[in-house]
Write a protein that holds these residues in place. Structure first.
Motif, mmCIF file in Angstrom:
data_model
loop_
_atom_site.group_PDB
_atom_site.id
_atom_site.type_symbol
_atom_site.label_atom_id
_atom_site.label_comp_id
_atom_site.label_asym_id
_atom_site.label_seq_id
_atom_site.Cartn_x
_atom_site.Cartn_y
_atom_site.Cartn_z
ATOM 1 N N TYR A 223 0.832 -1.215 0.000
ATOM 2 C CA TYR A 223 0.000 0.000 0.000
ATOM 3 C C TYR A 223 0.862 1.258 0.000
ATOM 4 O O TYR A 223 0.444 2.303 0.505
ATOM 5 N N GLU A 224 2.057 1.185 -0.564
ATOM 6 C CA GLU A 224 3.002 2.291 -0.494
ATOM 7 C C GLU A 224 2.496 3.559 -1.198
ATOM 8 O O GLU A 224 2.882 4.669 -0.844
ATOM 9 N N LYS A 225 1.600 3.399 -2.191
ATOM 10 C CA LYS A 225 1.097 4.566 -2.901
ATOM 11 C C LYS A 225 -0.276 5.018 -2.401
ATOM 12 O O LYS A 225 -0.916 5.863 -3.001
ATOM 13 N N SER A 226 -0.733 4.431 -1.315
ATOM 14 C CA SER A 226 -2.028 4.808 -0.740
ATOM 15 C C SER A 226 -1.954 4.661 0.773
ATOM 16 O O SER A 226 -0.929 4.256 1.324
ATOM 17 N N GLN A 227 -3.031 4.964 1.445
ATOM 18 C CA GLN A 227 -3.096 4.825 2.886
ATOM 19 C C GLN A 227 -3.519 3.403 3.252
ATOM 20 O O GLN A 227 -4.262 2.754 2.523
ATOM 21 N N ASP B 15 -7.113 2.661 3.151
ATOM 22 C CA ASP B 15 -7.767 2.509 1.854
ATOM 23 C C ASP B 15 -7.747 1.067 1.359
ATOM 24 O O ASP B 15 -8.339 0.764 0.323
ATOM 25 N N MET B 16 -7.084 0.208 2.108
ATOM 26 C CA MET B 16 -6.973 -1.187 1.679
ATOM 27 C C MET B 16 -8.302 -1.915 1.832
ATOM 28 O O MET B 16 -9.203 -1.472 2.554
#
Length: 297
Positions: free
Chosen positions: A207-211, A214-215
């Motif tokens: 999830y490095e490009k999101s929070q 948000d998963m």
């Protein structure tokens, strides 16, 4: 042990049986380290509440009441735990019986020393003519006793193993070493789905490009240990692959709880529990044609 003039209230009888059987199912799950499924346990307990109404049937032969009771217990255990295999079902059934015997022993002591003639047995159902608080507390005590005994028993068994795991979320995946702890029975308290505890450094690339929030199916999962407690942020993995001897085992609907703390020294990145292995849907032999096709795909 029979109170001849006891007045039985159907609504109280049903509610008490739902509460007690829910706690006894939880105790059986603690004994066997089976996956906890809140909705299934509630449904099975509701069946127990309805079954308790059999106490109002008159002149039922003893052999018939015993046969009906055993048949219902089989249905109830199946409703709560399912039956992935005959061995697993028998284990859950035996654990539920043990929980019932322990609870019966506690209630026998209560009725013998504190409230004589407070129980009536008929058609395989026991009606306790005491307040619901006393009954609920007794069931909770039974659950605590069995949970403690279960933990103490499992802690003496050296069943910790190292596994290579692969966690997939979307189009990304991470691989590393995980430690199996037979004393770890962590599940999501709402869905009953198994939980893998993973270090943030191990899974953060998913999830490095999101929070993290948000998963998929993000939620907070409560946990408790002897020294600590709290809630861990978690998301549901699309698939978890575990290398078991010469096989690759695959499981879906596994939650990954993320922690910033070091799980344990030795280069392990995640912690597995018994429920994770119970959730395995299928496995393939390492190096088989099926696996080669999967890898190429």
């Amino acid at each position: 042990m029979t109170a001849l003039n006891t007045v039985i209230y159907a609504d109280i009888l049903v509610v008490i049986n739902i509460i007690i059987n829910y706690l006894l199912l939880r105790a059986a799950a603690a004994i066997t380290a089976c996956e906890f499924r809140a909705l299934r346990f509630l449904a099975a307990s509701a069946l127990a509440g309805l079954f308790s109404l059999i106490i109002f049937i008159d002149n039922m032969p003893l052999w018939l009441s015993i046969a009906v009771k055993i048949a219902f217990l089989l249905i109830m255990v199946f409703a709560a735990f399912g039956a992935k295999s005959v061995k697993a079902f028998v284990k859950c059934f035996a654990a539920f019986f043990i929980a019932n015997f322990v609870f019966a022993g506690i209630m026998l002591a209560v009725c013998t020393f504190l409230l004589p003639n407070a129980a009536m047995y008929k058609n395989g159902v026991v009606y306790f003519d005491i307040d619901i608080l006393t009954l609920t507390v007794s069931a909770i005590v039974c659950y605590i006793i069995l949970s403690i005994l279960s933990r103490l028993t499992r802690s003496r068994v050296p069943q910790k193993c190292i596994y290579h795991i692969k966690i997939t979320a979307g189009e990304k995946s991470v691989e590393g070493k995980a430690l199996f702890d037979s004393g770890n029975t962590l599940c999501d308290c709402f869905s009953g789905k198994p939980v893998i505890i993973a270090e943030n450094d191990f899974v953060k690339s998913l999830y490095e490009k999101s929070q993290l929030s948000d998963m998929k199916n993000f939620r907070l999962i409560p946990f408790s240990t002897i020294k600590d407690g709290g809630a861990l942020p978690a998301f549901m993995a699309d698939e978890v692959e575990i290398e078991i001897n010469e096989f690759h085992a695959f499981a879906k609907e596994i939650y990954i709880a993320v922690t910033d703390k070091k799980i344990v020294s030795g280069g392990y990145s995640a912690l597995l529990g018994v429920p994770v292995f119970d959730a395995v849907e299928y496995s393939i032999k390492r190096g088989s044609a099926a696996e080669r096709g999967r890898i190429k795909g």
